[in-house]
Design an enzyme around this catalytic site. Structure first.
Site, PDB file in Angstrom:
ATOM      1  N   ARG A  32      -6.642 -51.657   3.306  1.00  0.00           N
ATOM      2  CA  ARG A  32      -5.849 -50.775   4.168  1.00  0.00           C
ATOM      3  C   ARG A  32      -4.956 -51.560   5.124  1.00  0.00           C
ATOM      4  O   ARG A  32      -4.423 -50.992   6.079  1.00  0.00           O
ATOM      5  CB  ARG A  32      -6.771 -49.864   4.968  1.00  0.00           C
ATOM      6  CG  ARG A  32      -7.708 -49.041   4.125  1.00  0.00           C
ATOM      7  CD  ARG A  32      -6.949 -48.123   3.167  1.00  0.00           C
ATOM      8  NE  ARG A  32      -7.859 -47.399   2.290  1.00  0.00           N
ATOM      9  CZ  ARG A  32      -8.228 -47.853   1.096  1.00  0.00           C
ATOM     10  NH1 ARG A  32      -7.775 -48.989   0.631  1.00  0.00           N
ATOM     11  NH2 ARG A  32      -9.052 -47.133   0.354  1.00  0.00           N
TER      12      ARG A  32
ATOM     13  N   ASP B 253     -16.860 -40.388   7.774  1.00  0.00           N
ATOM     14  CA  ASP B 253     -17.313 -41.231   8.881  1.00  0.00           C
ATOM     15  C   ASP B 253     -17.624 -40.442  10.143  1.00  0.00           C
ATOM     16  O   ASP B 253     -18.315 -40.938  11.024  1.00  0.00           O
ATOM     17  CB  ASP B 253     -16.227 -42.246   9.234  1.00  0.00           C
ATOM     18  CG  ASP B 253     -16.253 -43.422   8.287  1.00  0.00           C
ATOM     19  OD1 ASP B 253     -17.308 -43.665   7.677  1.00  0.00           O
ATOM     20  OD2 ASP B 253     -15.217 -44.092   8.164  1.00  0.00           O
TER      21      ASP B 253
END
Lengths: 510, 510
Positions: free
Chosen positions: A336, A477
């Site tokens: 990322r 998450d």
């Protein structure tokens, strides 16, 4: 509002209106060297690590939006008017300034035309050198001879991205810029305690003037849209000693009506006087740059040709055959980190992300996927759980890798049961299962046993209803389920993983 | 080049040429609320902690230099021309735009004149409220009636300074802006896991339009120097949902020749609908703002009147009587956080810095110094060594405070032997020595024993020549002397500390 279109013939996305509400970015480079470039030439570069190898600086979430980048200014020395090869940063009125940006596979081209001067500015990174080429072709489409200057501009970053953002007592007292071999800027600094990273920018055409000090080139209370050096028409040959280093080189030439000039700038990693000079010699002839471009295009053709589809939907074909695959290879390469939204301050590979990233490219580059799987397996703990992120560049086995109990995720390790079978199905390389790979904390086991251990770990982490405990989090998450919280999502993943493992075991007769 | 001068009468530094090569900053606020403002109105604000209470955003080491800040735009609605009450960010040519900045004690004033319109923009923080006043007095010095708009601009920060700099997945998806009570911007967000900090900006004059979305107010590919809303003459009443929140309020009024109008904006910490509305009511009359200003000036007069000197050198008198003391109080209040060079990402008080900071102010505010000394003593370990930095806001005794052996500095704890005696000499408050103060890790001891223990620790840390070991570092952080390295500097400090202690013990007959 429409800003551009897909050119499938050239495998390019063409941004025909540069005033996009957000930056539209492309990726340069194929492995160690990563460049990011927007439809207005904004962006940065890093080498191997976005966190510790940041070569070119970028201001995230800034005003003006997304600066700096890879800028080439063109100045008409007759009247002092100047513009940029990309619309921004100068931002001439679009009624008189024409610009098209073409994001291709591993390269970006900016075509501009203003007051009869046409430019073609192409940026790319060759496949096997840590450098980027800035090619600028300037054509005089007017009826009179023109006296023109080109100025490049990029801002060097302090390598350590988090220090660069906040530790000004350190970064502003470090650089000692040089200028060598008549036309090569030397960005060598000494980092504490003993790193000495080096960067350079070289011009193939003769250099009229240069600046290495950002404040000198830009000038007080100005910005990249109106740099003082460009306004004046000459740099100050500044050698920054501390402060903020930049890379500005000036070329100057006249063009007869219809005439074209080709300028080349090379920016990259390495010692200016040796590697920089060698690169400049090697690429003094345009054909050699073009050969590198072809090699880079072959690289992408090879990767993208392993899977193609032809369906009645042209849009689907475009996405599947070109852009989805291109994106998948990019996330496989840099996780990322290559982004304008992810600042790249977190080093390493996310465990689940990277397992997923292998799925999109395993058909094309199984050998590289195999290496990445080994990196991931080395991030698994002897218990079967996994580190939430792994740092292949600095990996060392040891108890320091064991996360707090409260930091173990319920899904991370299970993704191995999808990624490894995908590799086996693609390659038939069942020998991989017997390869011995160390755990992150202690001990070594075969890949097969790594997978088995992942299942074992989850089996011991069931909650009151027999479902998998959510632990620090399931895939989402934000759902922290420590305690007795169970995750249906992770339980589904576990069942899928178990199916994969059973199929594998029965195929092998184990 | 001369940029300004000291006005001793008013106790101001007057920046008469705004084109300073670096920002010249002043401090607003006296304790919990800290504002920083430059000679071009750039700067930020935080509440209690520069790291976790950042209210107004600032881009450090940026291009354009030092933005954003506390901006007031003035627009002539007849022709659409606009400028700012400080020279930047609009930056009108100084041939036609006049500006003087006056940095006073706890306030800054910008006087501008452009096309017959004179402004006096004063910013200050009252002594007992977490708010800042932006007072704008506009006078028409021309011969015709003028139709004018004022626009304010500040950019809200995400409170957690390090997240604000790099975690865009978080900060750009968090804000939900509001507009309440016809003229008050509500900046309330929810931080993970359970903080709900609030800020507001209120206008006393009627509000014509507002923006809370930075991208809407500024516009695409623009910056604070040419915001789209000001160019258009009206805001879009944007309510940011995610993205970057700002505070822009528009007033509009006409001024006859010679007429003056007073506008007041209040920005601060608290719930917009309750505390913000209360502040707006309370300060609806200018006299009440002026009363707060006087209280704040009295505060500084009181602090600075405790020590004055009159020497043949006017320069020395200026520095000793005003500016050195002002700086000393500022570092005492906010350590190194209030700065354009120190980003404020490190929370807490440096152990040696803060001990030193007490020395410069103990004659004026001994009671506050006593409290700070207790904070520092709580950062000392039972061994006698000290934590290199202490966090009074979150201090809790425990073994988590014990640094690695390799992170113990040779000088930190010894500074107590200078700061505590300085307090005693100033006050005669020897009872302080018997006050019981906990150590950072375990146990409690009298202040006297804390001091003794500091000396004991150093005595056990001597090297081959009997001098003090340098440990992680002596005062110079760059000299890492772990191992057998000894520090002459720390040894000198130890001798001085011992002298102080012996004098104290013999005075007390202990």
């Amino acid at each position: 509002m429409r800003y551009g279109y897909f050119d499938n013939e050239k495998r390019e996305y063409v941004v025909s209106n540069p005033v996009t509400p957000m930056s539209w970015v492309n990726y340069l480079g194929t492995a160690d060297y990563c460049g990011i470039i927007s439809n207005n030439a904004a962006g940065y570069a890093f080498y191997k690590s976005a966190k510790t190898g940041r070569l070119l600086r970028f201001r995230f979430n800034s005003i003006p939006m997304d600066r700096p980048g890879r800028y080439v200014y063109i100045r008409d020395n007759a009247d002092g008017d100047y513009w940029s090869a990309s619309w921004q940063p100068v931002g001439k009125p679009l009624s008189v300034y024409k610009n098209v940006c073409r994001h291709g596979l591993g390269y970006t081209v900016f075509e501009s035309e203003y007051k009869g001067i046409k430019t073609n500015f192409r940026v790319f990174v060759p496949i096997d050198r840590p450098i980027e080429f800035w090619e600028v072709e300037v054509t005089n489409n007017s009826n009179t001879e023109r006296d023109l200057s080109l100025f490049t501009y990029a801002e060097w970053c302090f390598w350590l991205m988090d220090q660069d953002l906040s530790n000004f007592q350190y970064i502003l007292y470090t650089c000692r810029m040089g200028y060598v071999e008549e036309g090569i800027i030397d960005y060598s600094i000494r980092l504490w305690p003993n790193r000495r990273p080096q960067g350079f920018m070289a011009s193939v055409l003769p250099v009229v003037s240069f600046d290495t000090d950002r404040e000198v080139f830009i000038g007080l209370y100005r910005h990249e849209g109106n740099p003082e050096a460009v306004e004046k028409g000459i740099c100050a040959n500044s050698l920054a000693q501390g402060g903020n280093p930049c890379a500005a080189l000036q070329n100057r030439f006249t063009l007869k009506p219809g005439e074209t000039k080709y300028a080349l700038f090379i920016l990259g990693i390495g010692d200016a006087a040796t590697y920089g000079a060698e690169c400049r010699r090697r690429y003094a002839r345009r054909e050699q740059v073009e050969a590198e471009f072809q090699k880079m295009q072959d690289y992408w053709a090879e990767r993208l040709s392993q899977f193609t589809c032809s369906t009645p939907s042209a849009e689907l074909n475009t996405m599947v055959n070109i852009w989805n695959q291109y994106q998948c290879h990019t996330t496989f390469n840099w996780s990322r980190s290559a982004s304008f939204n992810e600042a790249g301050g977190r080093d390493g590979l996310g465990y689940r992300d990277t397992n997923q990233d292998t799925l999109g490219v395993v058909h094309a580059i199984p050998g590289l996927v195999r290496n990445k799987l080994v990196d991931l397996l080395k991030g698994q703990l002897a218990s079967g759980a996994a580190m939430h992120s792994v740092q292949p560049l600095t990996w060392e086995q040891g108890p320091h890798n064991v996360p707090e109990e409260s930091q173990i995720f319920s899904d991370d390790h299970l993704w191995l049961l999808l990624s490894v079978p995908a590799y086996l199905k693609e390659t038939g390389d069942f020998g991989f299962l017997d390869e011995m790979v160390p755990y992150a904390d202690k001990g070594t086991a075969s890949v097969y046993d790594h997978m088995k251990q992942a299942l074992e770990f989850s089996w011991t982490k069931r909650g009151p209803h027999g479902l998998l405990l959510g632990l620090a989090a399931a895939w989402n998450d934000c759902l922290n389920l420590t305690g007795k919280g169970e995750s249906i999502w992770s339980t589904f993943l576990y069942c899928l993983a178990l199916d994969e493992f059973i199929a594998l075991a029965s195929h092998l007769g184990r």
